[in-house]
Scaffold this active site. Structure first.
Site, PDB file in Angstrom:
ATOM      1  N   ASP A  83     164.374  42.447  12.138  1.00 33.70           N
ATOM      2  CA  ASP A  83     164.238  41.414  11.110  1.00 33.70           C
ATOM      3  C   ASP A  83     163.002  40.545  11.368  1.00 33.70           C
ATOM      4  OD1 ASP A  83     164.924  39.982   8.868  1.00 33.70           O
ATOM      5  OD2 ASP A  83     166.398  38.734   9.890  1.00 33.70           O
TER       6      ASP A  83
ATOM      7  N   HIS B 161     155.808  44.748   6.948  1.00 38.02           N
ATOM      8  CA  HIS B 161     156.540  45.999   7.198  1.00 38.02           C
ATOM      9  C   HIS B 161     155.633  47.025   7.882  1.00 38.02           C
ATOM     10  CE1 HIS B 161     159.919  44.384   5.156  1.00 38.02           C
ATOM     11  NE2 HIS B 161     159.384  44.410   3.945  1.00 38.02           N
TER      12      HIS B 161
ATOM     13  N   TRP C 132     167.885  47.575  -1.832  1.00 38.43           N
ATOM     14  CA  TRP C 132     167.467  47.958  -3.190  1.00 38.43           C
ATOM     15  C   TRP C 132     167.330  46.738  -4.078  1.00 38.43           C
ATOM     16  CZ3 TRP C 132     165.730  52.693  -3.729  1.00 38.43           C
ATOM     17  CH2 TRP C 132     166.270  53.732  -2.962  1.00 38.43           C
TER      18      TRP C 132
ATOM     19  N   ARG D  95     165.773  44.068  -3.435  1.00 32.76           N
ATOM     20  CA  ARG D  95     164.478  43.375  -3.236  1.00 32.76           C
ATOM     21  C   ARG D  95     163.547  43.672  -4.414  1.00 32.76           C
ATOM     22  NH1 ARG D  95     162.999  42.610   3.046  1.00 32.76           N
ATOM     23  NH2 ARG D  95     165.050  41.865   3.618  1.00 32.76           N
TER      24      ARG D  95
ATOM     25  N   LEU E 294     164.745  61.321  23.866  1.00 24.12           N
ATOM     26  CA  LEU E 294     165.336  60.137  23.214  1.00 24.12           C
ATOM     27  C   LEU E 294     165.771  60.525  21.810  1.00 24.12           C
ATOM     28  CD1 LEU E 294     165.675  56.908  23.102  1.00 24.12           C
ATOM     29  CD2 LEU E 294     163.458  56.926  21.974  1.00 24.12           C
TER      30      LEU E 294
ATOM     31  N   ARG F 250     169.114  41.893  17.590  1.00 31.66           N
ATOM     32  CA  ARG F 250     168.593  41.486  16.289  1.00 31.66           C
ATOM     33  C   ARG F 250     167.443  40.518  16.528  1.00 31.66           C
ATOM     34  NH1 ARG F 250     171.155  40.268  10.565  1.00 31.66           N
ATOM     35  NH2 ARG F 250     169.264  39.481   9.568  1.00 31.66           N
TER      36      ARG F 250
ATOM     37  N   GLU G  37     177.512  44.774  23.120  1.00 33.40           N
ATOM     38  CA  GLU G  37     176.970  43.467  23.499  1.00 33.40           C
ATOM     39  C   GLU G  37     175.893  43.103  22.482  1.00 33.40           C
ATOM     40  OE1 GLU G  37     178.269  41.694  25.921  1.00 33.40           O
ATOM     41  OE2 GLU G  37     179.615  43.342  26.444  1.00 33.40           O
TER      42      GLU G  37
END
Ligand code: FPP
Length: 243
Positions: A16, A33, A65, A67, A127, A177, A196
Site C-alpha cells: 500500500d 504503481h 475495479w 478505481r 521462491l 502491510r 503474525e
C-alpha cells in the site's frame, strides 16, 4: 541480514502507498504503481536471498475495479509490461510465478500473459511468488465453498482450507502491510487466522531490504502459540504451520 532460522517460510504483503508516493512528488498515481513494481522486484530478490519459500503479494483486489478507469487500465498495462520484461529474469532467478484470483474478469491479453508467465516459470523452485490479482479473501472462501458444494463434499475446516487458492503453499507466517494503514482489506481472510501481522509506515515504493529485515526481526520476536499456552509451546517440538 537476518539469520535464516528466524525467517518466515511464507510472507504475504499488502503493497500500500503507491498513490501517496506519487502525490508527494506531484506525479500521477500510475507513476507510483510503476515505482511499486521496482520495489516488488527488490523485495522478491531479497526474500529469495533470505531463504523465504513463498511470497504472496496483493497486486489488484476485487474492489480495485472501483478505481478511476484510467488507473485500472494503467494497472493492467503495468502488469502486462512487467510480465514481458521481468519473466526471463525471474526464470533465471528460480522464481515460480502463480496468479491467484478470478481470471474470468480479465481481458484475454492479460489472462494469456498470466498463463504464459506461469508456464514459463513452472519448473522453478527457489521462491514461489503468488501474485493476487483480481483477488479478494471473501471471493476465495465463497469460491472454495461453491466448488465443495458442487461436488457434494461436506464443508469442514480441512476441506475448505484445502479448496482455497493458497492451499498448495499453506498459510502465511507473516503478513506485512506498508503505507501506514492497519487493516487486512479483504486479503487472505481465512489464511490470516494465525499469521503474525507487521505494519510499516513506509509507502510501498520506499519499502526496502532494511524494512524487510525489520519486519522479519519483528516476526522472530513473536511467540506463536496457535491457541496454546506459553508453557505448552515451550514443550512442543513442532508447532503446526496452520490449523
Ligand atoms: C495500493 O496502493 C497498491 C495497489 C492497488 C497496486 C499494487 C501494485 C503494485 C505494487 C505494482 C505491482 C503491480 C502489478 C500489477 C504486478 P494505493 O494505490 O492504494 O496507494 P495509496 O493508498 O497511497 O493511494
Amino acid at each position: 541480514m537476518t539469520s535464516s532460522k528466524n525467517v518466515p517460510h511464507h510472507i504475504a504483503m499488502v503493497m500500500d502507498g503507491n498513490g501517496r508516493w506519487a502525490a508527494k512528488r506531484f506525479l500521477p498515481r500510475i507513476a507510483g504503481h510503476r515505482q511499486g513494481v521496482e520495489s516488488l522486484k527488490r523485495i522478491v530478490r531479497a526474500c529469495a536471498q533470505r531463504g523465504v519459500g513463498v511470497l504472496t503479494v496483493f497486486a489488484f483486489s476485487s474492489e480495485n475495479w472501483n478505481r478511476p478507469a484510467d488507473e485500472v487500465s494503467g494497472l493492467m498495462d503495468i502488469l502486462a509490461m512487467a510480465l514481458s520484461r521481468e519473466v526471463p529474469q525471474l526464470k533465471r532467478d528460480g522464481v515460480r510465478l502463480r496468479f491467484i484470483g478470478l481470471r474470468s474478469g480479465l481481458s484475454e491479453r492479460v489472462a494469456r500473459g498470466l498463463a504464459d508467465a506461469e508456464t514459463a516459470t513452472e519448473s522453478n523452485t527457489t521462491l514461489s511468488l503468488n501474485v493476487c490479482f483480481n483477488y479478494g479473501g471473501r471471493w476465495d472462501i465463497v469460491d472454495a465453498a461453491s466448488r465443495l458444494a458442487q461436488t457434494g463434499t461436506p464443508i469442514t475446516e480441512q476441506s475448505l482450507g484445502a479448496a482455497l487458492s493458497t492451499a498448495y503453499c499453506g498459510d502465511p507466517d507473516l503478513i506485512i502491510r506498508t503505507g501506514g494503514e492497519r487493516r487486512l482489506s479483504n486479503f487472505l481472510l481465512w489464511q490470516a487466522a494465525y499469521s503474525e501481522l507487521h505494519f510499516s509506515d513506509l509507502l510501498w515504493p520506499d519499502f526496502d531490504e532494511a524494512a524487510l529485515d525489520a519486519a522479519i526481526d519483528d516476526f522472530a520476536s513473536r511467540e506463536r502459540r496457535f491457541g496454546m499456552t506459553s508453557a505448552q509451546v515451550a514443550t512442543h517440538s513442532s508447532i503446526p504451520a496452520s490449523i
